[in-house]
Design an enzyme around this catalytic site. Structure first.
Site, PDB file in Angstrom:
ATOM      1  N   ILE A  59       0.817  -1.218   0.000  1.00  0.00           N
ATOM      2  CA  ILE A  59       0.000   0.000   0.000  1.00  0.00           C
ATOM      3  C   ILE A  59       0.853   1.271   0.000  1.00  0.00           C
ATOM      4  O   ILE A  59       0.342   2.352  -0.250  1.00  0.00           O
ATOM      5  CB  ILE A  59      -1.016   0.042   1.160  1.00  0.00           C
ATOM      6  N   GLN A 121      12.063  -5.368   9.968  1.00  0.00           N
ATOM      7  CA  GLN A 121      10.756  -5.965   9.712  1.00  0.00           C
ATOM      8  C   GLN A 121       9.721  -5.128  10.456  1.00  0.00           C
ATOM      9  O   GLN A 121       9.761  -5.007  11.668  1.00  0.00           O
ATOM     10  CB  GLN A 121      10.709  -7.418  10.181  1.00  0.00           C
ATOM     11  N   HIS A 127       7.262 -12.091   5.261  1.00  0.00           N
ATOM     12  CA  HIS A 127       6.864 -11.754   3.898  1.00  0.00           C
ATOM     13  C   HIS A 127       8.076 -11.371   3.057  1.00  0.00           C
ATOM     14  O   HIS A 127       9.077 -10.916   3.572  1.00  0.00           O
ATOM     15  CB  HIS A 127       5.827 -10.623   3.872  1.00  0.00           C
ATOM     16  N   HIS A 129       9.279  -9.013  -0.174  1.00  0.00           N
ATOM     17  CA  HIS A 129       8.969  -7.875  -1.034  1.00  0.00           C
ATOM     18  C   HIS A 129       9.535  -8.196  -2.409  1.00  0.00           C
ATOM     19  O   HIS A 129      10.687  -8.629  -2.522  1.00  0.00           O
ATOM     20  CB  HIS A 129       9.687  -6.604  -0.544  1.00  0.00           C
TER      21      HIS A 129
END
Length: 185
Positions: A59, A121, A127, A129
């Protein structure tokens, strides 16, 4: 269906745990043409949704096409991922990298994965990227700022552009997977 508010993280869940709760699994070789981004607040632009993994646009992207790939289950660090999740993460980092390059036309990218607060993090859910890196030197735009790993100017995701880009990436994921099936024949 009411939107899941990822900023509030209800029931003590992290924001990345809420996104897979809102989005159903689909076959990445036959993705839906649209995925309802309004199922979460803020909107989540899903580009991959398997039984074990989910990928979505960041986002606050460093560049158009910047996406995150994570297990559906809460896994704070890479070492917490199951063997099955790890195998799929490795495969889909490669598939999504190719799909993002095709969808954005940007042939260079970073893959980044941080573990723990001291390693930068921010969201405590493992996750990757995948960050497209447009060439700024060859274009003569050397004075343009280059955002690297959270340093520099970042803008919120434009919802209309994000929906169109997510659709292109989903379609390219399907193409990459179909191309691989053809090679195996």
């Amino acid at each position: 269906m009411a939107a899941f508010d990822t900023s509030a993280a209800p029931l003590g869940r992290c924001p990345f745990c809420i996104i897979p709760l809102a989005h159903t699994v689909y076959d990445p070789r036959q993705p839906p043409p649209t995925v309802d981004s309004t199922l979460t607040t803020p909107p989540s632009y899903v580009v991959l949704s398997t039984p074990l993994l989910i990928a979505f646009l960041d986002i606050m992207p460093l560049s158009p096409g910047h996406l995150l790939l994570c297990p559906r289950a809460h896994r704070p660090k890479l070492t917490d991922a199951s063997r099955a999740e790890s195998l799929q993460l490795g495969n889909y980092v490669r598939v999504l990298s190719a799909a993002v390059a095709r969808a954005t036309g940007v042939e260079d990218w970073n893959v980044v994965q941080n573990n723990g607060a001291a390693a930068a993090q921010v969201v405590p859910h493992m996750h990757y990227h995948i960050i497209p890196r447009p060439e700024i030197r060859a274009s003569g735009r050397m004075n343009e700022s280059f955002t690297m790993f959270g340093k520099g100017h970042r803008e919120e995701l434009d919802e209309d552009e994000a929906a169109a880009l997510a659709e292109r990436i989903r379609a390219e994921v399907a193409c990459v997977l179909r191309d691989e099936e053809q090679i195996k024949l």
